[in-house]
Design a protein around this motif. Sequence first.
Motif, PDB file in Angstrom:
ATOM      1  N   THR A   1      12.634 -11.826   3.131  1.00  0.00           N
ATOM      2  CA  THR A   1      13.015 -12.741   4.371  1.00  0.00           C
ATOM      3  C   THR A   1      11.989 -12.908   5.282  1.00  0.00           C
ATOM      4  O   THR A   1      11.767 -13.762   6.160  1.00  0.00           O
ATOM      5  N   THR A   2      11.477 -11.562   5.707  1.00  0.00           N
ATOM      6  CA  THR A   2      10.461 -11.324   6.662  1.00  0.00           C
ATOM      7  C   THR A   2       9.264 -10.607   6.271  1.00  0.00           C
ATOM      8  O   THR A   2       9.564  -9.990   5.125  1.00  0.00           O
ATOM      9  N   ASN A   3       8.292 -10.242   7.150  1.00  0.00           N
ATOM     10  CA  ASN A   3       7.308  -9.599   6.708  1.00  0.00           C
ATOM     11  C   ASN A   3       7.356  -8.253   7.478  1.00  0.00           C
ATOM     12  O   ASN A   3       7.797  -7.851   8.348  1.00  0.00           O
ATOM     13  N   ILE A   4       6.397  -7.075   6.871  1.00  0.00           N
ATOM     14  CA  ILE A   4       6.227  -5.897   7.478  1.00  0.00           C
ATOM     15  C   ILE A   4       5.945  -5.931   8.866  1.00  0.00           C
ATOM     16  O   ILE A   4       6.483  -4.967   9.659  1.00  0.00           O
ATOM     17  N   GLU A   5       5.442  -6.462   9.443  1.00  0.00           N
ATOM     18  CA  GLU A   5       5.041  -6.666  10.828  1.00  0.00           C
ATOM     19  C   GLU A   5       6.006  -6.854  11.728  1.00  0.00           C
ATOM     20  O   GLU A   5       6.186  -6.477  12.614  1.00  0.00           O
ATOM     21  N   GLU A   6       6.873  -8.015  11.414  1.00  0.00           N
ATOM     22  CA  GLU A   6       8.205  -8.322  12.257  1.00  0.00           C
ATOM     23  C   GLU A   6       8.907  -6.761  12.167  1.00  0.00           C
ATOM     24  O   GLU A   6       9.604  -6.653  13.095  1.00  0.00           O
ATOM     25  N   MET A   7       9.200  -6.465  11.114  1.00  0.00           N
ATOM     26  CA  MET A   7       9.979  -4.958  11.106  1.00  0.00           C
ATOM     27  C   MET A   7       9.440  -4.123  12.022  1.00  0.00           C
ATOM     28  O   MET A   7      10.412  -3.488  12.706  1.00  0.00           O
ATOM     29  N   LYS A   8       8.121  -3.974  12.135  1.00  0.00           N
ATOM     30  CA  LYS A   8       7.741  -2.771  12.993  1.00  0.00           C
ATOM     31  C   LYS A   8       7.710  -3.143  14.560  1.00  0.00           C
ATOM     32  O   LYS A   8       7.880  -2.433  15.306  1.00  0.00           O
TER      33      LYS A   8
ATOM     34  N   TYR B   1      15.281  -6.727   4.891  1.00  0.00           N
ATOM     35  CA  TYR B   1      14.925  -8.196   4.789  1.00  0.00           C
ATOM     36  C   TYR B   1      13.405  -8.226   4.434  1.00  0.00           C
ATOM     37  O   TYR B   1      12.900  -9.343   3.842  1.00  0.00           O
ATOM     38  N   VAL B   2      12.623  -7.092   4.736  1.00  0.00           N
ATOM     39  CA  VAL B   2      11.274  -7.090   3.966  1.00  0.00           C
ATOM     40  C   VAL B   2      11.252  -7.065   2.527  1.00  0.00           C
ATOM     41  O   VAL B   2      10.519  -7.916   1.895  1.00  0.00           O
ATOM     42  N   LEU B   3      12.068  -5.960   2.016  1.00  0.00           N
ATOM     43  CA  LEU B   3      12.082  -6.076   0.628  1.00  0.00           C
ATOM     44  C   LEU B   3      12.540  -7.138  -0.115  1.00  0.00           C
ATOM     45  O   LEU B   3      12.449  -7.577  -1.455  1.00  0.00           O
ATOM     46  N   ASP B   4      13.484  -7.969   0.634  1.00  0.00           N
ATOM     47  CA  ASP B   4      14.064  -9.282  -0.126  1.00  0.00           C
ATOM     48  C   ASP B   4      13.315 -10.568   0.294  1.00  0.00           C
ATOM     49  O   ASP B   4      13.618 -11.670  -0.466  1.00  0.00           O
TER      50      ASP B   4
ATOM     51  N   PRO C   1       9.771   4.768  -3.245  1.00  0.00           N
ATOM     52  CA  PRO C   1       8.985   6.119  -3.912  1.00  0.00           C
ATOM     53  C   PRO C   1       7.477   5.564  -3.894  1.00  0.00           C
ATOM     54  O   PRO C   1       7.217   4.205  -4.509  1.00  0.00           O
ATOM     55  N   ARG C   2       6.777   6.387  -3.780  1.00  0.00           N
ATOM     56  CA  ARG C   2       5.061   6.272  -3.909  1.00  0.00           C
ATOM     57  C   ARG C   2       4.669   5.675  -4.919  1.00  0.00           C
ATOM     58  O   ARG C   2       3.813   4.854  -5.308  1.00  0.00           O
ATOM     59  N   GLU C   3       5.100   6.140  -6.343  1.00  0.00           N
ATOM     60  CA  GLU C   3       4.578   5.733  -7.444  1.00  0.00           C
ATOM     61  C   GLU C   3       5.151   4.290  -7.908  1.00  0.00           C
ATOM     62  O   GLU C   3       4.847   3.749  -9.000  1.00  0.00           O
ATOM     63  N   LYS C   4       6.276   3.578  -7.220  1.00  0.00           N
ATOM     64  CA  LYS C   4       6.852   2.474  -7.419  1.00  0.00           C
ATOM     65  C   LYS C   4       6.068   1.370  -7.191  1.00  0.00           C
ATOM     66  O   LYS C   4       5.477   1.193  -6.232  1.00  0.00           O
ATOM     67  N   GLU C   5       6.251   0.315  -8.045  1.00  0.00           N
ATOM     68  CA  GLU C   5       5.207  -0.883  -7.761  1.00  0.00           C
ATOM     69  C   GLU C   5       6.064  -1.591  -6.977  1.00  0.00           C
ATOM     70  O   GLU C   5       7.162  -2.306  -7.407  1.00  0.00           O
TER      71      GLU C   5
ATOM     72  N   THR D   1       0.919  -1.152   0.074  1.00  0.00           N
ATOM     73  CA  THR D   1       0.120  -0.072   0.029  1.00  0.00           C
ATOM     74  C   THR D   1       0.874   1.112  -0.028  1.00  0.00           C
ATOM     75  O   THR D   1       2.338   1.068   0.284  1.00  0.00           O
ATOM     76  N   THR D   2       0.442   2.472  -0.360  1.00  0.00           N
ATOM     77  CA  THR D   2       1.031   3.650  -0.146  1.00  0.00           C
ATOM     78  C   THR D   2       1.852   3.795   1.157  1.00  0.00           C
ATOM     79  O   THR D   2       2.983   4.363   1.179  1.00  0.00           O
ATOM     80  N   LEU D   3       0.911   3.573   2.162  1.00  0.00           N
ATOM     81  CA  LEU D   3       1.454   3.854   3.617  1.00  0.00           C
ATOM     82  C   LEU D   3       2.813   2.962   3.811  1.00  0.00           C
ATOM     83  O   LEU D   3       3.718   3.344   4.394  1.00  0.00           O
ATOM     84  N   GLU D   4       2.625   1.543   3.365  1.00  0.00           N
ATOM     85  CA  GLU D   4       3.782   0.765   3.453  1.00  0.00           C
ATOM     86  C   GLU D   4       5.077   0.959   2.638  1.00  0.00           C
ATOM     87  O   GLU D   4       6.139   0.980   3.135  1.00  0.00           O
ATOM     88  N   ARG D   5       4.630   1.787   1.392  1.00  0.00           N
ATOM     89  CA  ARG D   5       5.694   2.188   0.653  1.00  0.00           C
ATOM     90  C   ARG D   5       6.446   3.258   1.410  1.00  0.00           C
ATOM     91  O   ARG D   5       7.761   3.381   1.596  1.00  0.00           O
TER      92      ARG D   5
END
Length: 574
Positions: free
Chosen positions: A562-569, A557-560, A486-490, A476-480
């Motif tokens: 390895t883990t998810n965004i919740e773990e990063m938070k 690790y989220v981008l590659d 960048p917001r416009e990047k998929e 989502t935009t917030l996650e980016r």
Amino acid sequence: MLNNISQAVGRKKKRLGDLLVDAGVLTERQLSEALIKQKEKQQKLGMTLIDMGITTEEQIANALHRQMNLDLVTLSEITIPEEIIALVDESVLRKYTLIPFAFGKNNPGILRVAMSDPLDIIAIDDISIVTNYQIEPVVTTHKDIAATIDRYYGNVEAMKVAERYTRERQEQYASREKEENAQNDEVNNAPIVQLVTKIIEQAVRQRASDIHIEALSKQVRIRYRVDGVLKEAMRYEAELLSAIIARIKIIGGMDISEKRKPQDGRITHIVDRKEYDIRVSVLPTVFGEKVVMRLTSKEGLTKDKKELGFSDEELKRFERILENPHGMILVTGPTGSGKSTTLYTALSELNVEGVNIVTVEDPVEANINGVNQVQVNPKAELTFAAALRSILRQDPDIIMIGEIRDSETAEIAVKASITGHLVVSTLHTNSAASTITRLVDMGVESYLIADSTVGVIAQRLVRKLCPKCKTKRSTTTLERDLLGVPREKEQYIYEANPEGCNHCNNTGFYGRIGVYEIMPVSQELKEAISKKAGAEEIKQIALREGMHTLRMSATKYVLDGTTNIEEMKKISFE
């Protein structure tokens, strides 16, 4: 397929040792040494070769797969049908270290059986007679079979033992009044001994770091902490609690008659030929005593530094810090963030014949050959500070302090590092920069901190997504924004599958990896620390010099995947 079976039978004449020599796994000389050792130990040749460190289970399995032209399987990725599970009793499977897992692909009269030793014709014959099927052997490792048997039969077997114990107890009560020495009867009772062993073995095979045995109002709950998260494993009747606790207290060297005070103990237990050191804590609660057992294996604590999860850049920084002949290296983070593993790994790296390493710990978590380890004992007035003073008279080159807890320990550690010793220790702080200000708060002069500290490593652990079942999704935009994309990047990231799979025990996660913030103390940082700079200023200088914060490392690790965004938070609060 039948050809495979007849090949296996025909190859029986060719022994395992010869097969492994042909496969290039070992030499004739190593085989001769292993055969002598095997006769002494009266065990299978494969086990002897593994114990001697000549080969591994995986190498033996691969050699058998190639030399005997048998399939090689990973059981953790397979779901075994109920009708196959019901064919053979668990005791037979454990006796021969094998497990049937599927029917023949084109012939339902054939049963495919995973074996660690497909040359064992007696085992194949016995399973054929028991099941009334023709057997097709398939190769896998001993530990894969043990973990699978545990997965399908573990709880059933533990429940049988628990029921047997309850039944015996009821019979005892029916025949006579409870005697004063019932506690001793319970401790010596074989089913309970088996039950406690089963609880520990299952925990190890499920990769648990802690076992929680909890007294509820009418039941005993057993939970395992796997990858940092507690998961219920089983429940028993409340009347089992006193016997389980008594057994644990006996093997942990505690006082079984004391039920009102907290107690600590230690157990050494061998599971699948690996030695585990278990720290036990007993705490009285409303419904009875609660036990927490922390499992550590010597191999788990003394990993190769490449296995800790450092990126190439971080590994270079870590090695550069360890190259310092003297000074203070601090590893920081909350409880359970892997600090001990990092410290022990650093010590193993520095542990060579020419240096004298002494540690002060509370408690000693793993014994390392060639390192002098001291256990803190406040009753004997052996505190961190008192032990440190004595250690300085022991001609040490490297000193490891389990934890800097007070200003006195901090003062001695800093002075020891200035007088030509390398001191490694841990602190409970949130980031590398705030570690410096914590030492100042403890009353250590800032110029001494600047002079002594050579590097600070802040760390956390994040759960790794299961590689077999993780799912891909768009951000989502917030996650980016959160990930600095960048917001416009998929941007695609991965998520844990809520259903999970066999490989991850239906959790969606498998294992954990370290996230690091490594700050070597440069000349500019030393000057800033001397001038009593705040944590933010220290952090900005470190960032300019190339440090990655915990948030930056976790984002990678989220981008590659390895883990998810919740773990990063969870690990970064910036």
